[in-house]
Design a protein around this motif. Structure first.
Motif, mmCIF file in Angstrom:
data_model
loop_
_atom_site.group_PDB
_atom_site.id
_atom_site.type_symbol
_atom_site.label_atom_id
_atom_site.label_comp_id
_atom_site.label_asym_id
_atom_site.label_seq_id
_atom_site.Cartn_x
_atom_site.Cartn_y
_atom_site.Cartn_z
ATOM 1 N N HIS A 152 0.831 -1.213 0.000
ATOM 2 C CA HIS A 152 0.000 0.000 0.000
ATOM 3 C C HIS A 152 0.864 1.261 0.000
ATOM 4 O O HIS A 152 1.833 1.379 0.761
ATOM 5 C CB HIS A 152 -0.934 0.005 1.202
ATOM 6 N N ARG A 207 4.947 5.161 2.000
ATOM 7 C CA ARG A 207 5.303 6.568 2.268
ATOM 8 C C ARG A 207 5.885 6.726 3.665
ATOM 9 O O ARG A 207 6.916 7.394 3.849
ATOM 10 C CB ARG A 207 4.061 7.453 2.117
ATOM 11 N N ASP A 244 0.448 4.309 1.104
ATOM 12 C CA ASP A 244 0.583 5.109 2.324
ATOM 13 C C ASP A 244 1.550 4.460 3.311
ATOM 14 O O ASP A 244 2.318 5.165 3.980
ATOM 15 C CB ASP A 244 -0.780 5.301 2.985
#
Length: 586
Positions: free
Chosen positions: A339, A344, A341
């Protein structure tokens, strides 16, 4: 329990390839015969083993049990004493200490990496040795030869420990209001009377004596002096004598660092000895304070590394949802590492941590040059750089350390909020790093008010010019990345000059925008280090190492470097909106 493994390849890379430690050491007579890369690698390997096998296993249990104050004793958690004895016997407390007095004489740019490992393994335990090393540094720099000969071998060996006694209830960051008194005796000693609070390692059962460095005022003076005050008196033959009027009033019950004894210390006509000159105690104490400020920055760095390892491992194992474009394996749920996010957050932690490690090694290198360089010009320049970098190392590393711990906790989701996973302890333990040894706001004010504008931007100009020369010499980084950092360095100087030109007309300016300026400097400097690391990794023997550095750098330049521009824009906006509101309206 989450395992810990030191990033040894990263550490060796920084020493050998990025900062050319072998050349630095070979050009310093004090280091030339005592350390090379083989020695450094062996020390790092052993430090990794000790951190992983000895220190880390007591991290969780120490947090659960905490420190106890029973009668006149302060008792550390189960296992601390046994681990400390092995740690001290290995010479780790005196790793960078004077070899003529029992230290190992290793360079600081190696010592910071050992410190990082220990903090990654257990914040609370590592503080005991760190305070001792800092006290030894102050005694070595300012103590008489007699005091050095009597106390330093016992501190370097870890048989005795050190503590720094500054804060009082009415005197925290502003020490002018301390009330502890020192009355001179005919034999050259002093009677010290007063109370201190928030004293890390003020008392415990790890060593047979605690050597306090205490700030106090002499009669009829407003100046502050520094005194060495042992918990137990020391006889001429170094045997221990009677109790010295040094007692524990209580221990603090804290949010984190529960295995670290934070004490209220009372001094009742305790026998002490002057360190340095009368009324010059703050100058002497700042030798220790500057060491501790770097160490606390490294506490944040160690937390970042530990948090990254825990979160990355969890993200590769925890399944939840499927990848945005559909599961590559057709599974009902993918590991959350797919994913965007989650990636990140992990990439933010890692890129800040690797650049932060570069900052710690570079600062250690400047400390070594300032202490050991033969060339007086090199020595003086390194001292200026140490002054510039110390508040940045403390504040930027510890701020980003808390950010990293919180982001890592977020990767864990709900599991990050419960004790069993261990990540919430990192959040609690590292929160204090922004507060003690001078709050990060005060570090920023020191940086902008004294280190940057105090000499009318001379040291910053010198430092930036050197970074520009370095960047122009890199041949394995993109021109666009070079241009971004060079533009930021130019903007940094322009903004610093603006603040310098207006500091007298706007007395609230420095205090109001110092944190933004320090953060702008930090993100820009990390850009410099990422260029250096990518350039140095170009011919690395491990192709995957080179690829990682290139891809991590891309993330930093795309996603994080722009924070420097934002913080500089805040400095340019000045202090009007901050200072205009009347205090009664808050």
């Amino acid at each position: 329990m989450n395992p810990y493994n030191a990033p040894l390849a990263e550490m060796r890379f920084l020493l050998e390839k990025v900062f050319n430690a072998p050349k630095t050491w070979s050009e310093m007579p004090a280091m030339a015969e005592s350390v090379d890369m083989d020695t450094a690698a062996a020390i790092l390997d052993e430090a990794d083993k000790i951190s992983r096998e000895l220190i880390h296993p007591i991290n969780r249990s120490g947090d659960e049990q905490g420190v106890r104050h029973e009668a006149d004793k302060v008792i550390t958690p189960d296992g601390y004493k046994a681990v400390y004895d092995q740690y001290a016997e290995g010479g780790w407390v005196g790793l960078c200490g004077d070899p003529e007095l029992g230290g190992m004489g290793m360079p600081k740019m190696l010592g910071v990496l050992v410190d990082e490992m220990a903090y990654s393994a257990c914040n609370a335990f590592t503080l005991y040795g760190s305070l001792t090393a800092g006290a030894a540094l102050a005694i070595h720099a300012h103590g008489t030869e007699e005091i050095k000969q009597q106390y330093l071998p016992m501190l370097y060996s870890g048989e005795w420990s050190g503590a720094m006694d500054m804060t009082e209830p009415q005197a925290g960051s502003d020490l002018r209001n301390i009330r502890t008194k020192a009355v001179p005796n005919d034999d050259g000693s002093y009677n010290i009377t007063g109370s201190k609070i928030f004293i890390t390692g003020g008392d415990h059962d790890l060593t047979e004596n605690v050597i306090h460095l205490v700030l106090a005022k002499l009669p009829n003076t407003s100046g502050i002096s520094l005194f060495l005050v042992p918990k137990i008196k020391v006889n001429d033959d170094n045997s221990l004598g009677e109790a010295n009027g040094v007692t524990v009033g209580s221990i603090e019950h804290k949010m984190g660092l529960k295995g670290s004894a934070t004490c209220v210390m009372n001094f009742d006509d305790a026998e002490g000895y002057l360190i340095g000159r009368p009324n010059r105690g703050l100058v002497c104490m700042f030798t220790m304070m500057n060491y501790e400020r770097l160490a606390i920055g490294i506490q944040g760095l160690g937390t970042s590394q530990a948090a990254y390892q825990m979160a990355a491992d969890y993200a590769k194992e925890r399944t939840q949802g499927v990848a945005a474009g559909g599961s590559p394996t057709g599974a009902a749920a993918d590991p959350i590492i797919v994913h965007g996010d989650v990636r990140r957050m992990l990439l933010t932690i890692r890129t800040l941590t690797e650049a932060g490690r570069a900052l710690s090694v570079y600062t250690g290198q400047q400390l070594d040059l300032a202490k050991y360089a033969d060339d007086s010009d090199i020595k003086a320049k390194a001292s200026r750089y140490v002054g510039l970098l110390t508040p940045v190392s403390k504040a930027f590393l510890s701020d980003r350390g808390l950010d990293a711990a919180i982001m890592a906790q977020q990767v864990f989701g709900g599991h990050g909020y419960i004790r069993e996973t261990g990540i919430e302890q990192l959040v609690r333990d590292t929160r204090i790093a922004q507060i003690y040894e001078g709050t990060n706001g005060i570090q920023a004010i020191d940086f902008l008010g004294r280190k940057v504008t105090g000499d009318n931007v001379a040291a910053l100009n010198e430092f930036v010019a050197e970074q520009v020369d370095n960047i122009n010499g890199y041949s394995h980084v993109t021109d666009s990345d070079k241009a971004k950092v060079l533009a930021l360095l130019e903007n940094l100087i322009q903004v610093a000059n603006h603040v310098n030109d207006n500091k007298l007309k706007q007395p609230g300016l420095i205090n109001s925008c110092a944190v933004d300026f320090l953060d702008a400097f930090g993100y820009t400097l990390y850009g410099c280090f990422w260029l250096a690391m990518v350039d140095a990794a170009n011919d690395h023997e491990d192709a995957s190492f080179t690829l990682q550095k290139t891809q991590l750098s891309r993330f930093y330049f795309d996603k994080l470097l722009a924070k420097a521009d934002f913080h500089l824009s805040q400095v340019k906006l000045g202090d009007e909106s901050i200072m205009q509101m009347d205090a009664n309206l808050f």
